[in-house]
Write an enzyme that holds these catalytic residues in place. Sequence first.
Site, short mmCIF file in Angstrom:
data_model
loop_
_atom_site.label_atom_id
_atom_site.label_comp_id
_atom_site.label_asym_id
_atom_site.label_seq_id
_atom_site.Cartn_x
_atom_site.Cartn_y
_atom_site.Cartn_z
N CYS A 277 -0.53 9.30 -6.05
CA CYS A 277 -0.74 9.45 -7.44
C CYS A 277 0.01 10.68 -8.02
CB CYS A 277 -2.34 10.04 -7.41
SG CYS A 277 -2.75 10.26 -9.24
N CYS B 137 -2.38 13.77 -8.89
CA CYS B 137 -3.08 14.72 -7.96
C CYS B 137 -2.60 14.63 -6.44
CB CYS B 137 -4.59 14.42 -8.08
SG CYS B 137 -4.89 12.78 -7.07
N CYS C 261 -7.01 6.06 -9.99
CA CYS C 261 -7.04 6.83 -9.01
C CYS C 261 -8.54 7.59 -8.83
CB CYS C 261 -6.01 8.05 -9.36
SG CYS C 261 -6.35 9.50 -7.82
N CYS D 26 -8.65 11.68 -8.84
CA CYS D 26 -8.60 12.33 -10.27
C CYS D 26 -8.85 11.58 -11.47
CB CYS D 26 -7.28 13.06 -10.14
SG CYS D 26 -5.69 11.85 -10.65
N CYS E 102 -1.06 -4.30 -10.61
CA CYS E 102 0.05 -4.16 -11.59
C CYS E 102 0.01 -2.50 -12.08
CB CYS E 102 -0.21 -5.14 -12.69
SG CYS E 102 1.34 -4.99 -14.01
ZN LIG Z 1 -4.98 11.16 -8.86
#
Ligand SMILES: [Zn+2]
Length: 135
Positions: free
Chosen positions: A48, A51, A97, A100, A122
């Site tokens: 990510c 984060c 995610c 976060c 996607c």
């Molecule tokens: Zn994240």
Amino acid sequence: MSYEVEKPDEQWRAELTPAEYQVLRQAGTEPAFRGEYTDTKTKGVYSCRACGAELFTSNEKFESHCGWPSFFDPKDSSAVELIEDRSHGMLRTEVRCSRCGSHLGHVFEGEGYPTPTDQRYCINSISLRLEPQEN
Ligand SMILES: [Zn+2]
């Protein structure tokens, strides 16, 4: 909804570039075929960009020709969170995610891709950061 990593909006704005902020924190979508990881075949882990949580790996990435990096499964099913998205007059499943809450993209299924799951995560390149595998 609470996440392990939570920051005031002002802090996200300061830490991310305007383009990253628009996709990750405002559920934007980068233009098709423009993202830096669309056709990437490098082995490694995609984390990510907001984060640093590990979300996807090159093992699950496949060529969907849809214009965005596509994965048939997350690294761990708990790494991402799936949320019903009725925006833009469509019923889609948003992928966030789970650490976060940042927007990653959408997941589609039953499209007939020859993958083990028949799912296509996607994902916007700008939501990810590839950590290439050593060796
Ligand atoms: Zn994240």
